[in-house]
Design a protein around this motif. Structure first.
Motif, mmCIF file in Angstrom:
data_model
loop_
_atom_site.group_PDB
_atom_site.id
_atom_site.type_symbol
_atom_site.label_atom_id
_atom_site.label_comp_id
_atom_site.label_asym_id
_atom_site.label_seq_id
_atom_site.Cartn_x
_atom_site.Cartn_y
_atom_site.Cartn_z
ATOM 1 N N VAL A 106 6.352 17.527 52.568
ATOM 2 C CA VAL A 106 4.903 17.599 52.783
ATOM 3 C C VAL A 106 4.216 16.612 51.848
ATOM 4 O O VAL A 106 4.412 16.654 50.628
ATOM 5 C CB VAL A 106 4.346 19.013 52.488
ATOM 6 C CG1 VAL A 106 2.881 19.113 52.931
ATOM 7 C CG2 VAL A 106 5.186 20.084 53.176
ATOM 8 N N SER A 113 -2.314 14.670 59.602
ATOM 9 C CA SER A 113 -2.529 15.613 58.497
ATOM 10 C C SER A 113 -3.621 16.617 58.855
ATOM 11 O O SER A 113 -4.390 16.428 59.805
ATOM 12 C CB SER A 113 -2.861 14.871 57.207
ATOM 13 O OG SER A 113 -3.894 13.983 57.430
ATOM 14 N N ARG A 127 6.929 22.354 48.904
ATOM 15 C CA ARG A 127 7.470 21.068 48.422
ATOM 16 C C ARG A 127 8.634 21.307 47.470
ATOM 17 O O ARG A 127 9.648 20.604 47.525
ATOM 18 C CB ARG A 127 6.388 20.262 47.724
ATOM 19 C CG ARG A 127 5.349 19.772 48.702
ATOM 20 C CD ARG A 127 4.170 19.230 48.002
ATOM 21 N NE ARG A 127 4.240 17.802 47.813
ATOM 22 C CZ ARG A 127 3.245 17.069 47.368
ATOM 23 N NH1 ARG A 127 2.102 17.624 47.042
ATOM 24 N NH2 ARG A 127 3.371 15.785 47.231
ATOM 25 N N TRP A 129 -3.119 25.484 48.596
ATOM 26 C CA TRP A 129 -2.480 24.505 47.714
ATOM 27 C C TRP A 129 -1.213 25.091 47.074
ATOM 28 O O TRP A 129 -0.180 24.429 46.996
ATOM 29 C CB TRP A 129 -3.494 24.074 46.638
ATOM 30 C CG TRP A 129 -2.933 23.098 45.660
ATOM 31 C CD1 TRP A 129 -2.757 21.756 45.830
ATOM 32 C CD2 TRP A 129 -2.427 23.409 44.350
ATOM 33 N NE1 TRP A 129 -2.185 21.197 44.721
ATOM 34 C CE2 TRP A 129 -1.973 22.205 43.788
ATOM 35 C CE3 TRP A 129 -2.335 24.584 43.605
ATOM 36 C CZ2 TRP A 129 -1.440 22.126 42.516
ATOM 37 C CZ3 TRP A 129 -1.791 24.511 42.324
ATOM 38 C CH2 TRP A 129 -1.354 23.303 41.787
ATOM 39 N N ILE A 138 1.557 25.135 49.559
ATOM 40 C CA ILE A 138 2.062 23.767 49.773
ATOM 41 C C ILE A 138 2.971 23.360 48.614
ATOM 42 O O ILE A 138 4.055 22.789 48.827
ATOM 43 C CB ILE A 138 0.884 22.761 49.906
ATOM 44 C CG1 ILE A 138 0.036 23.084 51.142
ATOM 45 C CG2 ILE A 138 1.394 21.313 49.904
ATOM 46 C CD1 ILE A 138 0.558 22.593 52.467
ATOM 47 N N TYR A 162 -2.972 17.590 54.073
ATOM 48 C CA TYR A 162 -1.521 17.750 53.959
ATOM 49 C C TYR A 162 -0.860 17.352 55.271
ATOM 50 O O TYR A 162 -1.398 17.595 56.346
ATOM 51 C CB TYR A 162 -1.186 19.206 53.643
ATOM 52 C CG TYR A 162 -1.866 19.719 52.396
ATOM 53 C CD1 TYR A 162 -1.556 19.199 51.147
ATOM 54 C CD2 TYR A 162 -2.835 20.727 52.473
ATOM 55 C CE1 TYR A 162 -2.179 19.659 50.007
ATOM 56 C CE2 TYR A 162 -3.466 21.189 51.336
ATOM 57 C CZ TYR A 162 -3.128 20.655 50.104
ATOM 58 O OH TYR A 162 -3.752 21.110 48.976
ATOM 59 N N ARG A 163 0.346 16.775 55.115
ATOM 60 C CA ARG A 163 1.009 16.231 56.306
ATOM 61 C C ARG A 163 2.526 16.348 56.176
ATOM 62 O O ARG A 163 3.083 16.067 55.102
ATOM 63 C CB ARG A 163 0.633 14.746 56.404
ATOM 64 C CG ARG A 163 1.203 13.989 57.555
ATOM 65 C CD ARG A 163 0.484 12.653 57.693
ATOM 66 N NE ARG A 163 0.889 11.692 56.677
ATOM 67 C CZ ARG A 163 1.902 10.826 56.812
ATOM 68 N NH1 ARG A 163 2.615 10.832 57.925
ATOM 69 N NH2 ARG A 163 2.214 9.983 55.852
ATOM 70 N N ALA A 209 0.645 15.003 50.293
ATOM 71 C CA ALA A 209 -0.764 15.368 50.071
ATOM 72 C C ALA A 209 -1.549 14.085 49.866
ATOM 73 O O ALA A 209 -1.114 13.187 49.142
ATOM 74 C CB ALA A 209 -0.865 16.277 48.858
ATOM 75 N N LEU A 246 0.793 23.040 59.683
ATOM 76 C CA LEU A 246 1.351 21.703 59.419
ATOM 77 C C LEU A 246 2.053 21.175 60.665
ATOM 78 O O LEU A 246 1.931 20.000 61.027
ATOM 79 C CB LEU A 246 2.350 21.762 58.257
ATOM 80 C CG LEU A 246 1.759 21.935 56.853
ATOM 81 C CD1 LEU A 246 2.871 22.246 55.848
ATOM 82 C CD2 LEU A 246 0.999 20.686 56.419
ATOM 83 N N GLY A 285 -6.991 20.655 53.597
ATOM 84 C CA GLY A 285 -6.850 21.940 52.914
ATOM 85 C C GLY A 285 -8.003 22.861 53.277
ATOM 86 O O GLY A 285 -7.816 24.071 53.454
#
Ligand code: BTN
Length: 325
Positions: free
Chosen positions: A55, A24, A49, A42, A45, A62-63, A57, A17, A27
């Motif tokens: 983060v 981004s 979060r 996932w 992530i 993801y960013r 989505a 990341l 995945g």
């Protein structure tokens, strides 16, 4: 094939990341790079979060929405590692003093480049037995372990090198700092950061140095009002918040570049012009406090050992330690 899991996977996801930041990363790409399923990515992530990592989505992947201003080593080590190699992060939410803790780790054999960072210090120490005020979320308080192969006489100049590196790092971030011998960093004449160097010697060589740094990053005017000296913060002077981790990274990048050169000789001479350029007290009358005593004169220059020379009439005096009043 062994697959990556747990802590290692969390750390690798954070590193990817960060590598993509501010863009981004999909995945699918993460899963492929880390040799795990997209579902595994996932899940990591999701838990990041839940922990509060910003983060986002989207269909693009993801960013990171912003640079997380946290000291979690899984985030901080890859973040710092992209600017300076060999940093090992030890993080505690609350400690007495990062210098005290790092000294214990050093005695137990911790390697050079160990960084001890804490969100809160209950007994933060300043120079001359003073305390160092800091607030969680608003202050940057950390210590770095160094093991130069040099005699103890070389130590004082590393304080100047650290002060200069911090001033340069703040310039990189858009500030205009000044230095007050030996190691205060000022903005607009007020103290924004301080350095506490502690040395342990082994016969006639340095065993280790603990370089403690405190920076007022987002402290507000009210937070600083009760301090016994004129103090300010980066947010007061810059007018906007700055992630503490960005200050830390820039300082380490500047400092370790200089330190690699300094440790070969322990001589500060190559940095004297840069130090002088940021030292407005030179050429002016100063009083240096040496414990109970004090000396006054015109500040002239610093030398390769880190000492300050002051003129008293036609004579010059070399001051090894003390503090400008
Ligand atoms: C000073 O200007 O008096 C030196 C201040 C040094 C403060 C830092 S904060 C991190 C490290 N841990 C400490 O207890 N002190 C130093």
């Amino acid at each position: 094939m062994r697959t990556m899991g747990g802590r290692h996977l969390r750390r690798s996801v954070l590193a990817l990341l960060l590598e993509a930041f501010p863009e981004s990363v999909s995945g699918e790409r993460m899963a492929c790079r880390l040799q795990v399923s997209r579902v595994a990515v996932w899940k990591v992530i999701q838990s990041l979060r839940e922990e509060g990592f910003p983060v986002a989505a989207s269909r693009g992947g993801y960013r990171l929405l912003e640079l997380p201003d946290v000291f979690d080593p899984d985030f901080l080590e890859p973040y710092l590692g992209s600017a300076v190699s060999g940093i090992r992060v030890v993080y505690e939410n609350e400690v007495d003093s990062t210098n005290t803790r790092l000294k214990t780790l050093a005695e137990e054999g911790a390697p050079e480049g160990t960084l001890y960072i804490a969100e809160r210090q209950t007994k933060g120490r300043g120079r001359r037995g003073r305390s160092w005020f800091s607030l969680p979320g608003k202050s940057l308080t950390f210590s770095v372990l160094l093991r130069p192969s040099l005699p103890p006489a070389a130590c004082p100049s590393i304080t100047l090198l650290a002060g200069l590196s911090l001033a340069q790092a703040l310039e990189d971030l858009g500030f205009c700092p000044e230095l007050k011998w030996p190691n205060d960093v000022l903005l607009g004449g007020k103290k924004v950061a301080g350095i506490l160097l502690e040395a342990s010697t082994d016969l006639d060589m340095v065993a280790f140095l603990v370089l403690g740094v405190g920076v007022n990053v987002s402290l507000e005017r009210d937070d600083l009002a009760g301090l016994p000296f004129q103090a300010t913060s980066l947010s007061v002077e810059g007018g906007q918040p700055l992630p503490r981790v960005a200050v830390l990274r820039q300082f380490l990048a500047r400092f370790f570049t200089a330190y690699r050169k300094w440790e070969t000789t322990g001589d500060f001479t190559p940095w004297i012009p840069e130090y002088h350029r940021r030292s407005p007290f030179l050429g002016h009358p100063v009083t240096i406090f040496l414990g109970e005593d004090q000396v006054s004169g015109i500040a002239r220059r610093v030398d390769g050992s880190g000492a300050l020379w002051i003129a008293k009439g036609s004579e010059e005096q070399r001051i090894h330690w003390g503090e400008i009043g």
